[in-house]
Design a protein around this motif. Structure first.
Motif, PDB file in Angstrom:
ATOM      1  N   UNK A 342      -4.760 -12.401  -7.005  1.00 19.11           N
ATOM      2  CA  UNK A 342      -5.658 -11.322  -6.617  1.00 19.11           C
ATOM      3  C   UNK A 342      -6.036 -11.419  -5.144  1.00 19.11           C
ATOM      4  N   UNK A 343      -6.323 -12.626  -4.701  1.00 23.91           N
ATOM      5  CA  UNK A 343      -6.681 -12.808  -3.307  1.00 23.91           C
ATOM      6  C   UNK A 343      -5.512 -12.448  -2.393  1.00 23.91           C
ATOM      7  N   UNK A 344      -4.309 -12.843  -2.797  1.00 18.40           N
ATOM      8  CA  UNK A 344      -3.136 -12.555  -1.982  1.00 18.40           C
ATOM      9  C   UNK A 344      -2.831 -11.065  -1.927  1.00 18.40           C
ATOM     10  N   UNK A 345      -3.194 -10.333  -2.982  1.00 19.70           N
ATOM     11  CA  UNK A 345      -2.871  -8.907  -3.047  1.00 19.70           C
ATOM     12  C   UNK A 345      -3.893  -8.018  -2.350  1.00 19.70           C
ATOM     13  N   UNK A 346      -5.039  -8.542  -2.009  1.00 11.62           N
ATOM     14  CA  UNK A 346      -6.041  -7.712  -1.341  1.00 11.62           C
ATOM     15  C   UNK A 346      -5.488  -7.109  -0.058  1.00 11.62           C
ATOM     16  N   UNK A 347      -4.768  -7.911   0.702  1.00  9.20           N
ATOM     17  CA  UNK A 347      -4.197  -7.407   1.946  1.00  9.20           C
ATOM     18  C   UNK A 347      -3.155  -6.332   1.690  1.00  9.20           C
ATOM     19  N   UNK A 350      -5.034  -3.153   0.766  1.00  6.47           N
ATOM     20  CA  UNK A 350      -5.709  -2.645   1.961  1.00  6.47           C
ATOM     21  C   UNK A 350      -4.701  -2.031   2.927  1.00  6.47           C
ATOM     22  N   UNK A 351      -3.553  -2.679   3.081  1.00  8.70           N
ATOM     23  CA  UNK A 351      -2.522  -2.160   3.966  1.00  8.70           C
ATOM     24  C   UNK A 351      -1.991  -0.817   3.471  1.00  8.70           C
ATOM     25  N   UNK A 373     -11.305  -4.377  -8.298  1.00 10.13           N
ATOM     26  CA  UNK A 373     -11.558  -5.025  -7.015  1.00 10.13           C
ATOM     27  C   UNK A 373     -10.419  -4.780  -6.032  1.00 10.13           C
ATOM     28  N   UNK A 374      -9.199  -4.671  -6.544  1.00  4.56           N
ATOM     29  CA  UNK A 374      -8.074  -4.331  -5.688  1.00  4.56           C
ATOM     30  C   UNK A 374      -8.090  -2.837  -5.347  1.00  4.56           C
ATOM     31  N   UNK A 375      -8.488  -2.012  -6.315  1.00  6.99           N
ATOM     32  CA  UNK A 375      -8.598  -0.570  -6.050  1.00  6.99           C
ATOM     33  C   UNK A 375      -9.487  -0.309  -4.848  1.00  6.99           C
ATOM     34  N   UNK A 376     -10.571  -1.058  -4.746  1.00  5.38           N
ATOM     35  CA  UNK A 376     -11.544  -0.836  -3.674  1.00  5.38           C
ATOM     36  C   UNK A 376     -10.920  -1.017  -2.298  1.00  5.38           C
TER      37      UNK A 376
END
Length: 402
Positions: A342-347, A350-351, A373-376
């Motif tokens: 999840x942490x790795x996919x945030x970028x 966002x990108x 949380x990723x949707x945000x």
């Protein structure tokens, strides 16, 4: 929340058969779909002018003659299976089950001596033993067909389903519902996806995602994480009005009342409606060269290789086609089921959101996601178009205009 689905433009209602079928059969039918796709499916069915009844969890009821059975299997993109009701009765004792089962019109759907598979489920009923229920049903069917069915085991989409008729028996609160499958192999099996990438998306869910996105086929569509290409391929088939069931067989073809001239006329009418090419560019890209190769091979088998441009490209390099109206970005990114992912996919999310806003103004972004949380990270103004499951994971399609 009900899905906002678009239906293919220019699809004329299919006409009457060239000559009357030998029997004017009428069936009570149910189109099964993944829970959460009922709104998309119902919109499809109404566009086909089917006699739609009440939607339920996991599907939509409808009724009609043989042409309705044929049309639903041929055209529905988000349905998993089409079943026909054989009988419905109350049974709290085995005597009742046996008596009612013998009265069912098995010969409407099964030929004498034809092998049959039987799948039984029970819930909150006096008759709770599935094996005993299957035995009583088998005896009743044997009286009509001459063959005692085997009890179906294994996954719902096992390979045998396309060859041997499947009878589905459900006991719920002492109400026994007996249905027969009209589809055979599950309807997501279009026949084109032999090459797969990591975590492939089922064709039915890909089609539902495209329909729920609100995409207008006269405008471009882009999937920047296309994997094996299922979303762009389903979009191209939709844009060209290619029926998803055009190149496969169905279980109803073995029914005693199957009327080949009606079916052939329906196929000919469907072929005549197919457009020579997609009205607007459909693009698919992925950073994985193997996924792009698989997508191209699948598009070739689907007959839309000339309609979809696949490229090996990272998200930071995607761009809209020049001189075209705003279209739709529809994609199924990684979900990040493992905590570390999840942490790795945030970028990544966002990108995607940043690129959509900066380079695709006015385009509608639709993402299938498993984590709010990723949707945000995609940005503001997101709306939920549908919720369902993909590979057992709870997911939702979120949309926004960039």
């Amino acid at each position: 929340m009900a899905a906002k689905a678009r239906t293919p433009r220019g699809r004329a209602p299919l006409g009457a058969p060239s000559k009357p079928a030998p029997r004017a059969e009428r069936y009570e039918l149910f189109a099964i779909c993944a829970p959460g796709l009922e709104g998309v499916l119902e919109a499809e069915m109404r566009a086909l002018e089917l006699d739609v009844g009440k939607p339920d969890v996991g599907g939509v009821a409808f009724s009609g003659g043989a042409s309705a059975v044929y049309r639903a299997n041929l055209w529905l993109r988000s349905a998993t299976r089409i079943i026909a009701r054989v009988g419905d009765f109350h049974a709290r004792l085995f005597d009742e089950l046996e008596r009612h089962s013998r009265r069912l019109q098995w010969t409407r759907f099964l030929r004498a001596g034809q092998p049959v598979r039987l799948r039984v489920s029970t819930s909150k009923s006096r008759l709770y033993h599935t094996g005993a229920v299957a035995q009583r049903l088998s005896e009743a069917m044997e009286e009509s067909t001459g063959v005692a069915p085997t009890v179906a085991t294994g996954a719902d989409d096992d390979e045998e389903a396309g060859e041997i008729p499947l009878v589905i028996v459900r006991l719920f609160r002492d109400r026994c519902t007996v249905s027969i499958d009209s589809s055979g192999a599950l309807l997501h099996r279009r026949g084109y996806r032999l090459a797969t990438a990591k975590a492939p998306l089922r064709e039915t869910l890909a089609a539902a995602l495209v329909l729920a996105s609100g995409w207008d086929p006269s405008t471009p569509l882009l999937d920047p994480m296309c994997g094996a290409g299922t979303i762009p391929i389903e979009a191209a088939m939709l844009a060209r009005r290619i029926p998803p069931g055009l190149s496969r067989r169905f279980a109803f073809m073995a029914w005693p009342g199957f009327h080949a001239p009606t079916w052939e006329k329906m196929l000919n009418e469907a072929r005549a409606q197919i457009l020579p090419s997609a009205p607007s560019p459909i693009l698919g890209s992925d950073r994985d060269a193997g996924a792009v190769a698989a997508a191209r091979a699948n598009a070739e088998r689907a007959g839309v290789a000339g309609d979809v441009a696949f490229e090996e490209r990272v998200i930071s390099r995607i761009a809209p086609p020049e001189g075209r109206a705003a279209g739709a970005i529809v994609t199924n990114p990684p979900y990040g089921v493992r905590v570390g992912d999840r942490d790795a996919l945030r970028n990544l999310y966002a990108q995607l959101g940043n690129v959509a806003r900066e380079r695709f103004p006015g385009w509608r972004l639709t993402v299938l996601s498993a984590d709010p949380r990723l949707d945000a990270q995609l940005g503001e103004g997101l709306e939920v178009a549908l919720t369902t499951k993909n590979g057992g994971i709870a997911v939702r399609a979120v949309t926004a205009v960039s």
